[in-house]
Write a protein that holds these residues in place. Structure first.
Motif, PDB file in Angstrom:
ATOM      1  N   ASP A 122       0.850  -1.195   0.000  1.00 32.89           N
ATOM      2  CA  ASP A 122       0.000   0.000   0.000  1.00 32.89           C
ATOM      3  C   ASP A 122       0.880   1.238   0.000  1.00 32.89           C
ATOM      4  O   ASP A 122       1.899   1.302   0.684  1.00 32.89           O
ATOM      5  CB  ASP A 122      -0.877   0.012   1.258  1.00 32.89           C
ATOM      6  CG  ASP A 122      -1.787   1.221   1.255  1.00 32.89           C
ATOM      7  OD1 ASP A 122      -2.817   1.186   0.584  1.00 32.89           O
ATOM      8  OD2 ASP A 122      -1.422   2.232   1.898  1.00 32.89           O
ATOM      9  N   GLY A 123       0.466   2.231  -0.788  1.00 30.24           N
ATOM     10  CA  GLY A 123       1.217   3.484  -0.817  1.00 30.24           C
ATOM     11  C   GLY A 123       2.390   3.401  -1.769  1.00 30.24           C
ATOM     12  O   GLY A 123       3.318   4.183  -1.715  1.00 30.24           O
ATOM     13  N   SER A 125       2.930   4.305  -4.551  1.00 30.18           N
ATOM     14  CA  SER A 125       3.278   5.499  -5.352  1.00 30.18           C
ATOM     15  C   SER A 125       4.362   6.301  -4.621  1.00 30.18           C
ATOM     16  O   SER A 125       4.989   7.181  -5.182  1.00 30.18           O
ATOM     17  CB  SER A 125       2.034   6.368  -5.555  1.00 30.18           C
ATOM     18  OG  SER A 125       1.472   6.649  -4.268  1.00 30.18           O
ATOM     19  N   TYR A 245       0.467  14.535   7.732  1.00 26.53           N
ATOM     20  CA  TYR A 245      -0.109  13.692   6.683  1.00 26.53           C
ATOM     21  C   TYR A 245       1.011  13.203   5.783  1.00 26.53           C
ATOM     22  O   TYR A 245       1.659  14.007   5.113  1.00 26.53           O
ATOM     23  CB  TYR A 245      -1.150  14.469   5.868  1.00 26.53           C
ATOM     24  CG  TYR A 245      -1.992  13.575   4.977  1.00 26.53           C
ATOM     25  CD1 TYR A 245      -1.842  13.561   3.592  1.00 26.53           C
ATOM     26  CD2 TYR A 245      -2.938  12.695   5.529  1.00 26.53           C
ATOM     27  CE1 TYR A 245      -2.604  12.728   2.788  1.00 26.53           C
ATOM     28  CE2 TYR A 245      -3.706  11.866   4.730  1.00 26.53           C
ATOM     29  CZ  TYR A 245      -3.535  11.882   3.361  1.00 26.53           C
ATOM     30  OH  TYR A 245      -4.289  11.054   2.572  1.00 26.53           O
ATOM     31  N   GLY A 247       0.581  10.531   3.583  1.00 25.09           N
ATOM     32  CA  GLY A 247       0.021  10.099   2.297  1.00 25.09           C
ATOM     33  C   GLY A 247       0.285   8.629   2.031  1.00 25.09           C
ATOM     34  O   GLY A 247       0.076   8.131   0.934  1.00 25.09           O
ATOM     35  N   SER A 248       0.733   7.926   3.061  1.00 26.18           N
ATOM     36  CA  SER A 248       0.903   6.471   2.986  1.00 26.18           C
ATOM     37  C   SER A 248       0.166   5.912   4.190  1.00 26.18           C
ATOM     38  O   SER A 248       0.560   6.160   5.337  1.00 26.18           O
ATOM     39  CB  SER A 248       2.396   6.135   3.054  1.00 26.18           C
ATOM     40  OG  SER A 248       2.579   4.744   3.054  1.00 26.18           O
ATOM     41  N   PHE A 263      -6.860   9.822  12.157  1.00 23.61           N
ATOM     42  CA  PHE A 263      -6.574   9.762  10.723  1.00 23.61           C
ATOM     43  C   PHE A 263      -7.914   9.722  10.000  1.00 23.61           C
ATOM     44  O   PHE A 263      -8.807   8.943  10.375  1.00 23.61           O
ATOM     45  CB  PHE A 263      -5.771   8.503  10.402  1.00 23.61           C
ATOM     46  CG  PHE A 263      -5.644   8.214   8.920  1.00 23.61           C
ATOM     47  CD1 PHE A 263      -6.479   7.288   8.305  1.00 23.61           C
ATOM     48  CD2 PHE A 263      -4.723   8.888   8.137  1.00 23.61           C
ATOM     49  CE1 PHE A 263      -6.382   7.030   6.935  1.00 23.61           C
ATOM     50  CE2 PHE A 263      -4.612   8.633   6.766  1.00 23.61           C
ATOM     51  CZ  PHE A 263      -5.454   7.704   6.175  1.00 23.61           C
ATOM     52  N   TYR A 265      -9.927   9.672   6.111  1.00 27.13           N
ATOM     53  CA  TYR A 265     -10.062   9.807   4.665  1.00 27.13           C
ATOM     54  C   TYR A 265     -11.566   9.889   4.397  1.00 27.13           C
ATOM     55  O   TYR A 265     -12.230   8.880   4.224  1.00 27.13           O
ATOM     56  CB  TYR A 265      -9.421   8.678   3.863  1.00 27.13           C
ATOM     57  CG  TYR A 265      -9.046   9.201   2.487  1.00 27.13           C
ATOM     58  CD1 TYR A 265     -10.035   9.576   1.574  1.00 27.13           C
ATOM     59  CD2 TYR A 265      -7.731   9.435   2.148  1.00 27.13           C
ATOM     60  CE1 TYR A 265      -9.721  10.146   0.354  1.00 27.13           C
ATOM     61  CE2 TYR A 265      -7.396   9.999   0.913  1.00 27.13           C
ATOM     62  CZ  TYR A 265      -8.406  10.356   0.032  1.00 27.13           C
ATOM     63  OH  TYR A 265      -8.073  10.935  -1.175  1.00 27.13           O
ATOM     64  N   LYS A 275     -11.783   7.025  -0.467  1.00 29.09           N
ATOM     65  CA  LYS A 275     -10.808   6.391  -1.369  1.00 29.09           C
ATOM     66  C   LYS A 275     -10.371   5.022  -0.857  1.00 29.09           C
ATOM     67  O   LYS A 275     -10.057   4.138  -1.663  1.00 29.09           O
ATOM     68  CB  LYS A 275      -9.575   7.296  -1.497  1.00 29.09           C
ATOM     69  CG  LYS A 275      -8.438   6.668  -2.270  1.00 29.09           C
ATOM     70  CD  LYS A 275      -7.221   7.572  -2.341  1.00 29.09           C
ATOM     71  CE  LYS A 275      -6.126   6.949  -3.179  1.00 29.09           C
ATOM     72  NZ  LYS A 275      -4.916   7.792  -3.228  1.00 29.09           N
ATOM     73  N   GLU A 281      -7.985  -2.364   3.690  1.00 32.44           N
ATOM     74  CA  GLU A 281      -7.396  -1.153   4.293  1.00 32.44           C
ATOM     75  C   GLU A 281      -8.216  -0.752   5.514  1.00 32.44           C
ATOM     76  O   GLU A 281      -7.733  -0.717   6.636  1.00 32.44           O
ATOM     77  CB  GLU A 281      -7.351  -0.004   3.260  1.00 32.44           C
ATOM     78  CG  GLU A 281      -6.298  -0.223   2.179  1.00 32.44           C
ATOM     79  CD  GLU A 281      -6.328   0.834   1.068  1.00 32.44           C
ATOM     80  OE1 GLU A 281      -7.414   1.301   0.683  1.00 32.44           O
ATOM     81  OE2 GLU A 281      -5.228   1.190   0.577  1.00 32.44           O
TER      82      GLU A 281
HETATM   83  P1  P6P Z   1      -4.344  10.887  -1.199  1.00 37.54           P
HETATM   84  C1  P6P Z   1      -1.779   5.587  -1.090  1.00 37.54           C
HETATM   85  O1  P6P Z   1      -1.955   5.776  -2.467  1.00 37.54           O
HETATM   86  C2  P6P Z   1      -3.163   5.426  -0.450  1.00 37.54           C
HETATM   87  O2  P6P Z   1      -3.828   4.332  -0.983  1.00 37.54           O
HETATM   88  C3  P6P Z   1      -3.026   5.280   1.052  1.00 37.54           C
HETATM   89  O3  P6P Z   1      -1.867   4.605   1.414  1.00 37.54           O
HETATM   90  C4  P6P Z   1      -3.025   6.724   1.519  1.00 37.54           C
HETATM   91  O4  P6P Z   1      -3.541   6.875   2.823  1.00 37.54           O
HETATM   92  C5  P6P Z   1      -3.953   7.408   0.509  1.00 37.54           C
HETATM   93  O5  P6P Z   1      -3.919   6.601  -0.672  1.00 37.54           O
HETATM   94  C6  P6P Z   1      -3.490   8.798   0.177  1.00 37.54           C
HETATM   95  O6  P6P Z   1      -4.450   9.344  -0.719  1.00 37.54           O
HETATM   96  O7  P6P Z   1      -5.593  11.098  -2.016  1.00 37.54           O
HETATM   97  O8  P6P Z   1      -4.364  11.726   0.057  1.00 37.54           O
HETATM   98  O9  P6P Z   1      -3.068  10.996  -1.963  1.00 37.54           O
END
Ligand code: P6P
Length: 338
Positions: A122-123, A125, A245, A247-248, A263, A265, A275, A281
């Protein structure tokens, strides 16, 4: 000889799980065998992630490396490793991976009684810039000993037997709950073993940190906007919260678990279901948060009460310190009444 460089009563994750198993005399060790295969997958991914920068493993799929070999993206490689490790354990019957559109039904000769849902990396990217990433997993028992069908993984998160994540960062940390608390293990590369480093993790009841992608603020609904506003401009004279934040998800959740805070989303106009994915997740992280004394809310209900209809379904999520999530629940309840 406490001064000895090496402690001798090493509590490895294997020993820890066997201790847990001994509390269930009826168990035949299947669960311990399954977990040992998940641990093997984590060790492999940890090595691959650490090598990625050197071996240019991070190339995009389809490119060839200096040896002219077909490049495999790390998340593709990680997925293959986990699928193979889980199937070869002989203890699984259905696998759901973030990387595979369809659920994997294990062949009868290798079939066991557990269903595993997981995000192998996960994460991903964030790999190219060295930010911590992770594997997230959850384990269900087959509903009734019959044929394994898709319904066996479309169970509410509260039915999970175990959940955990492995974070690949400055160290490799595996955080696990088998339903009686949360424990953290750190990989000692010199031993190739995960050693208990964070026994019985409890999340602080209230935190000083909020963690959300503020870039989505224009799309938030009322309660989320009100909560974030309260974090930044508290009316009761308390200090404003800090925003952290990464982003992972694994890194943001791990910090929340250890330091406290929340945390989120949330859903927004762009993505009405948020998302993050329910099965691999939202559920595992919610399971861990509850086991550590925190809680997890979807904006409508307790996250673990959700019953998914599709294996890649998404849900909004608000998880972390008990009192902080209570505040969010109150804001959503007030909106319900309005
Ligand atoms: P955003 C990473 O791509 C992910 O799936 C999670 O690990 C992370 O919390 C979220 O997306 C981040 O998303 O839209 O804030 O870039």
């Amino acid at each position: 000889h406490a001064a000895d460089a090496f402690r001798t009563d090493l509590m490895t994750i294997t020993r820890f799980v066997l201790n847990e198993q001994s509390k269930h005399p009826e168990s035949r060790g299947d669960f311990s065998i399954l977990l040992s295969h998940i641990v093997l997958g984590c060790k492999f991914v940890c090595a691959a992630v650490n090598k990625a920068g050197l071996a240019k493993l991070i190339g995009l799929a389809g490119e060839t490396n200096v040896q002219g070999e077909e490049q495999k993206k790390l998340d593709v490689l990680s997925n293959e490793v986990f699928v193979k490790a889980l199937v070869s354990s002989g203890r699984t019957c259905i696998l759901v991976s973030e990387e595979d559109e369809e659920a994997i039904f294990v062949e009868p000769s290798k079939r066991g009684k557990y269903c595993v849902v997981f995000d192998p990396l996960d994460g991903s990217s964030n790999i190219d810039c060295g930010v911590s990433i992770g594997t997230i997993f959850g384990i269900y028992m087959l509903k009734d000993g019959g044929e394994s069908r898709l319904e066996d993984v479309l169970q509410p998160g509260k039915n999970m037997l175990a959940a955990g994540y492995c974070m690949y960062g400055s160290s490799c940390t595996l955080v696990l709950s088998t339903g009686s608390g949360v424990n953290g293990f750190t990989l000692d590369p010199s031993l190739g073993e995960f050693i208990l480093t964070h026994p019985d993790i409890k999340i602080p009841k209230k935190g000083k940190i909020y963690s959300v992608n503020e870039g989505n603020a224009k799309n938030w609904d009322g309660p989320t906007a009100k909560f974030v506003e309260k974090c930044k401009f508290p009316k009761d004279g308390s200090p404003a919260k800090s925003l952290r934040y990464i982003g992972s998800m694994v890194a943001d959740v791990h910090r929340t678990l250890l330091y406290g805070g929340v945390f989120l989303y949330p859903a927004d106009k762009k993505s009405p279901n948020g998302k993050l994915r329910v099965l691999y997740e939202v559920f595992p992280m919610s399971f861990l948060m509850e086991q550590a004394g925190g809680q997890s809310f979807t904006g409508k209900e307790r996250a673990l009460d959700l019953v998914p209809k599709k294996i890649h379904e998404r849900s909004p999520i608000f998880l972390g310190s008990y009192d902080d999530v209570e505040e969010i629940k109150a804001l959503y309840a007030a909106e319900e009444k309005a």
